[in-house]
Scaffold this active site. Structure first.
Site, mmCIF file in Angstrom:
data_model
loop_
_atom_site.group_PDB
_atom_site.id
_atom_site.type_symbol
_atom_site.label_atom_id
_atom_site.label_comp_id
_atom_site.label_asym_id
_atom_site.label_seq_id
_atom_site.Cartn_x
_atom_site.Cartn_y
_atom_site.Cartn_z
ATOM 1 N N GLY A 52 1.577 -3.183 5.616
ATOM 2 C CA GLY A 52 1.638 -1.909 6.329
ATOM 3 C C GLY A 52 2.995 -1.604 6.936
ATOM 4 O O GLY A 52 3.128 -0.718 7.777
ATOM 5 N N ASN A 77 -7.694 -1.968 -0.999
ATOM 6 C CA ASN A 77 -8.332 -2.281 0.288
ATOM 7 C C ASN A 77 -8.179 -1.065 1.188
ATOM 8 O O ASN A 77 -7.106 -0.829 1.733
ATOM 9 C CB ASN A 77 -7.650 -3.524 0.889
ATOM 10 N N TRP A 78 -9.254 -0.316 1.330
ATOM 11 C CA TRP A 78 -9.165 0.933 2.100
ATOM 12 C C TRP A 78 -9.159 0.700 3.603
ATOM 13 O O TRP A 78 -8.948 1.623 4.379
ATOM 14 C CB TRP A 78 -10.321 1.854 1.729
ATOM 15 N N LYS A 79 -9.490 -0.503 4.015
ATOM 16 C CA LYS A 79 -9.586 -0.821 5.453
ATOM 17 C C LYS A 79 -10.548 0.159 6.130
ATOM 18 O O LYS A 79 -11.469 0.645 5.475
ATOM 19 C CB LYS A 79 -8.189 -0.834 6.086
ATOM 20 N N GLU A 135 -0.596 -12.445 1.005
ATOM 21 C CA GLU A 135 -0.196 -11.277 1.790
ATOM 22 C C GLU A 135 0.597 -11.711 3.020
ATOM 23 O O GLU A 135 0.009 -12.032 4.067
ATOM 24 C CB GLU A 135 -1.437 -10.508 2.245
ATOM 25 N N GLY A 180 -3.091 -1.769 0.100
ATOM 26 C CA GLY A 180 -3.672 -1.097 1.263
ATOM 27 C C GLY A 180 -3.361 0.384 1.231
ATOM 28 O O GLY A 180 -4.001 1.164 0.515
ATOM 29 N N GLY A 181 -2.338 0.769 1.973
ATOM 30 C CA GLY A 181 -1.995 2.186 2.142
ATOM 31 C C GLY A 181 -1.979 2.998 0.851
ATOM 32 O O GLY A 181 -2.551 4.095 0.788
ATOM 33 N N HIS A 231 -8.842 -11.642 5.347
ATOM 34 C CA HIS A 231 -7.687 -10.744 5.479
ATOM 35 C C HIS A 231 -7.017 -11.011 6.831
ATOM 36 O O HIS A 231 -7.694 -11.326 7.815
ATOM 37 C CB HIS A 231 -8.147 -9.282 5.374
ATOM 38 N N SER A 248 2.567 -3.719 1.319
ATOM 39 C CA SER A 248 3.435 -2.583 1.001
ATOM 40 C C SER A 248 3.675 -2.408 -0.502
ATOM 41 O O SER A 248 4.783 -2.063 -0.924
ATOM 42 C CB SER A 248 4.769 -2.688 1.762
HETATM 43 P P1 PGA Z 1 -0.536 -2.418 2.644
HETATM 44 O O1 PGA Z 1 -1.803 -3.368 2.991
HETATM 45 O O2 PGA Z 1 -0.520 -2.242 1.162
HETATM 46 O O3 PGA Z 1 -0.822 -1.129 3.374
HETATM 47 O O4 PGA Z 1 0.667 -3.116 3.156
HETATM 48 C C1 PGA Z 1 -2.133 -4.436 2.175
HETATM 49 C C2 PGA Z 1 -3.324 -5.147 2.745
HETATM 50 O O5 PGA Z 1 -3.428 -5.290 3.965
HETATM 51 O O6 PGA Z 1 -4.219 -5.600 1.988
#
Ligand code: PGA
Length: 273
Positions: free
Chosen positions: A188, A25-27, A182, A249-250, A110, A228
């Protein structure tokens, strides 16, 4: 059809094999050029891990060129959101009818959509049904915040999120969806849940789906952990009984990390066999 009577000594049916799913998920990150460069950097490596299904979810604007880039590979594309109507006067929105031309998956609900854009469980249910109507596989994100966890409300919150998201979804469609657990406190923050804590909730989600439908739907639905996830902790999640992948995400914004997450997922699969 001829019914075969297997008698009482018939062997039990083989366990359902859930193909692990790693989604990035690149956001709201990466321009179109940057998106293509990142995909290009990891595409060959991702494509080599055939036992893991890999999905990349770049921003809307990069989906079409990304589709052209990944065309001859096993890597799939997902959107990060969509509206539930097919078309009409909804300025700024993107419909499932548009998305189905370019991707297979769509992340719905999300926590950032729920939090910043006030999406309710009922909104998410409308989106889930709209996605399924156009053969998009929803990745439905659910999770509790820290206060809810500390108050012992995790199962109540998540049970409701799952139940409402799946209202009026038939059992055939339900067995094909993906649910991503999540916890908000892990997104994050660098503070991932432990494998055990994540697995307990994923197991609860599977039981909830089994209660809403039947055991075979519960056994088939794929459940990811997200929050994370890194190359260092993915194996802890993937070695759990009820975790079938990760929503990343990250770490999905770094080619090397994302490839390692997929590689370690495939390694865990080999150990489980
Ligand atoms: P993260 O994000 O891996 O940066 O914690 C996960 C997400 O929001 O899907």
């Amino acid at each position: 059809m001829v019914q075969i009577n297997r008698g009482n000594n018939a062997p039990p049916p083989p366990p359902v094999q859930r193909i692990p799913l790693i989604a990035g998920n690149w956001k709201m990150n990466k321009t179109v050029d940057e998106s293509l460069a990142l995909i290009d950097e990891m595409l060959d490596d991702l494509n080599a891990y055939e036992e893991v299904e890999t999905v990349i979810c770049p921003p809307f604007i990069a989906l079409f060129p990304a589709m052209e880039l990944i065309e001859d590979t096993e890597v799939k594309l997902g959107a990060q959101n969509m509206y539930f109507k097919d078309n009409g006067a909804f300025t700024g929105e993107i419909s499932p009818l548009m998305l189905r031309e370019v991707c297979d998956y769509v992340i719905l609900g999300h926590s950032e959509r729920r939090g910043y854009f006030h999406e309710t469980n009922e909104d998410i249910n409308l989106k889930v049904k709209a996605a399924l109507k156009y053969d998009l596989t929803p990745i439905i994100a659910v999770g509790e915040n820290l206060a809810q966890r500390e108050a012992g409300l995790t199962e109540e919150i998540i049970g409701l999120q799952v139940e409402i998201a799946l209202r009026e979804v038939n059992s055939y469609d339900a067995s094909g969806i993906v649910i991503a657990y999540e916890p908000l406190w892990a997104i994050g923050t660098g503070r991932a849940a432990s494998g055990e804590v994540a697995n307990d909730v994923c197991k609860f989600i599977r039981q909830t789906v089994a209660r809403l439908y039947d055991q075979s739907v519960g056994d088939r639905v794929r459940i990811q952990y997200g929050g994370s996830v890194t190359p260092d902790n993915i194996s802890e999640f993937m070695s759990q009984s009820d975790i079938d992948g990760a929503l990343v995400g990250g770490a999905s914004l770094k080619a090397g990390d994302f490839v390692k997450i997929v590689a370690r997922t495939q390694e865990c699969l080999a150990k489980k066999k």
